[in-house]
Design a protein around this motif. Structure first.
Motif, PDB file in Angstrom:
ATOM      1  N   GLY A 125       0.887  -1.204   0.020  1.00  0.00           N
ATOM      2  CA  GLY A 125      -0.077   0.039   0.151  1.00  0.00           C
ATOM      3  C   GLY A 125       0.868   1.277  -0.099  1.00  0.00           C
ATOM      4  O   GLY A 125       1.841   1.325   0.596  1.00  0.00           O
ATOM      5  N   ASP A 126       0.603   2.236  -0.893  1.00  0.00           N
ATOM      6  CA  ASP A 126       1.171   3.756  -0.766  1.00  0.00           C
ATOM      7  C   ASP A 126       0.552   4.305   0.718  1.00  0.00           C
ATOM      8  O   ASP A 126       1.391   5.167   1.019  1.00  0.00           O
ATOM      9  N   GLU A 127      -0.680   3.879   1.048  1.00  0.00           N
ATOM     10  CA  GLU A 127      -0.829   4.301   2.352  1.00  0.00           C
ATOM     11  C   GLU A 127      -1.487   3.017   2.750  1.00  0.00           C
ATOM     12  O   GLU A 127      -2.491   2.274   2.511  1.00  0.00           O
ATOM     13  N   ILE A 128      -1.298   2.877   4.226  1.00  0.00           N
ATOM     14  CA  ILE A 128      -1.936   1.724   5.105  1.00  0.00           C
ATOM     15  C   ILE A 128      -2.568   2.317   6.145  1.00  0.00           C
ATOM     16  O   ILE A 128      -2.090   3.087   7.178  1.00  0.00           O
ATOM     17  N   ALA A 129      -3.779   1.979   6.516  1.00  0.00           N
ATOM     18  CA  ALA A 129      -4.798   2.432   7.386  1.00  0.00           C
ATOM     19  C   ALA A 129      -5.083   1.312   8.314  1.00  0.00           C
ATOM     20  O   ALA A 129      -5.473   0.288   7.625  1.00  0.00           O
ATOM     21  N   MET A 130      -5.235   1.562   9.358  1.00  0.00           N
ATOM     22  CA  MET A 130      -5.693   0.287  10.425  1.00  0.00           C
ATOM     23  C   MET A 130      -6.796   1.003  11.260  1.00  0.00           C
ATOM     24  O   MET A 130      -7.056   1.818  11.751  1.00  0.00           O
ATOM     25  N   ALA A 131      -7.764  -0.325  11.209  1.00  0.00           N
ATOM     26  CA  ALA A 131      -9.129   0.133  12.199  1.00  0.00           C
ATOM     27  C   ALA A 131      -8.790  -0.110  13.777  1.00  0.00           C
ATOM     28  O   ALA A 131      -7.863  -0.630  14.078  1.00  0.00           O
ATOM     29  N   ASP A 132      -9.817   0.337  14.528  1.00  0.00           N
ATOM     30  CA  ASP A 132      -9.527  -0.075  15.813  1.00  0.00           C
ATOM     31  C   ASP A 132      -9.585  -1.226  16.132  1.00  0.00           C
ATOM     32  O   ASP A 132     -10.315  -1.970  15.533  1.00  0.00           O
ATOM     33  N   GLY A 133      -8.628  -1.699  17.130  1.00  0.00           N
ATOM     34  CA  GLY A 133      -8.223  -3.170  17.298  1.00  0.00           C
ATOM     35  C   GLY A 133      -7.714  -4.145  16.068  1.00  0.00           C
ATOM     36  O   GLY A 133      -7.520  -5.272  16.546  1.00  0.00           O
ATOM     37  N   SER A 134      -7.275  -3.687  15.282  1.00  0.00           N
ATOM     38  CA  SER A 134      -6.730  -4.440  14.228  1.00  0.00           C
ATOM     39  C   SER A 134      -5.405  -4.598  14.383  1.00  0.00           C
ATOM     40  O   SER A 134      -4.748  -4.033  15.337  1.00  0.00           O
TER      41      SER A 134
END
Length: 284
Positions: A125-134
């Motif tokens: 990913g050029d940008e990696i986002a993570m959810a709560d609890g991930s």
């Protein structure tokens, strides 16, 4: 092309006798019910469950499906939603290369878990986002090798190559020192390290916290435990096999060593002697 300077992995060939599966530790923590709600036609690719293609079911998280999806999306930005404990390392590596080569921006959302081979995919990913609890989980490749000294030597060499490739990708993506990456992979006798969202961001495995997106809970979602894992557990329960013996038995069946199966049913202790072909199960 990737907006980041990520390594392209070439000339890394799997052996014919290698089978892959998600590691037990990742499967135990994996919640397959977390999925993103989306609309048909959106430039979104969803990767839920084990990496690779399940020959016994409809699950297809193979490079062939991802390649087709990218072709359909064309030169648009793409979002990749991941919730996977891992699986086939070479499929994961191929998907990583496909996403890395995509001509537009690639945003990866980690909804629940990006473990093992799925963490390799996420790194594209050029940008990696993570959810709560991930969480993101990395570890050393491990395997059960059955065969003679040549098979053992070949297996050890391949495991080392897989470790080197994973460490190269993690190091390039995070900017961390190579020694630190290796230590994270070697943690807990090679079972690796789990990074929850905030720590993953701090270590460079991700950039941001996910903004709120519609999430649906698939109440009937299967845990996507590989079919061979279920067979292994049944063998352990029915015949008193150890975990390694059950893995070797299933690997022998998958490589066509039919003559090995019947004696092993009667005498699990004679399993290794009964095998006539080397086989290997790698978890990555």
């Amino acid at each position: 092309m990737s907006l980041r300077k990520l390594p392209e992995i070439r000339a890394f060939l799997p052996g014919d006798l290698i089978q892959f599966e998600a590691p037990d530790s990742a499967v135990a923590r994996f919640d397959g019910e977390l999925q993103a709600a989306g609309r048909p036609g959106d430039p979104v690719i969803s990767i839920y469950g084990a990496i690779g293609r399940d020959p016994y079911g409809d699950l297809d998280n193979s490079e062939r499906r991802i390649s087709a999806a990218l072709s359909s999306i064309g030169e648009r930005d793409v979002t990749v939603n991941i919730n996977s404990p891992g699986g086939n390392f070479f499929s994961g590596l191929a998907i990583y290369n496909l996403l890395r080569a995509h001509p537009a921006k690639v945003v990866v959302n980690v909804l629940g878990m990006a473990g093992s081979a799925a963490s390799i995919i996420a790194m594209a990913g050029d940008e990696i986002a993570m959810a709560d609890g991930s969480q993101i989980m990395i570890h050393k490749a491990s395997g059960v090798i059955v065969g003679n000294t040549y098979a053992l030597a070949e297996g050890m060499k391949l495991l080392a190559q897989v470790d080197e490739v994973m460490a190269e990708i993690y190091t390039a993506r995070t900017g961390a020192a190579a020694a630190d990456v290796v230590s994270w992979m070697e943690n807990d006798r090679g079972n690796g390290t789990v990074f929850l969202r905030d720590e993953a961001i701090a270590k460079g495995f991700a950039e941001t916290k996910m903004t709120a997106i519609p999430i649906r809970v698939a109440a009937s979602a299967a845990k996507n435990i590989p079919a061979e894992r279920e067979v292994e557990r049944a063998l352990m329960a029915a015949h008193g096999l150890s975990a390694s013996e059950a893995k070797a038995r299933v690997a022998a069946l998958k490589t066509g060593a039919r003559d090995a199966a019947e004696p092993a049913t009667r005498d699990a202790g004679a399993l290794v002697a009964a095998l006539t072909a080397a086989s290997m199960t790698i978890r990555a």
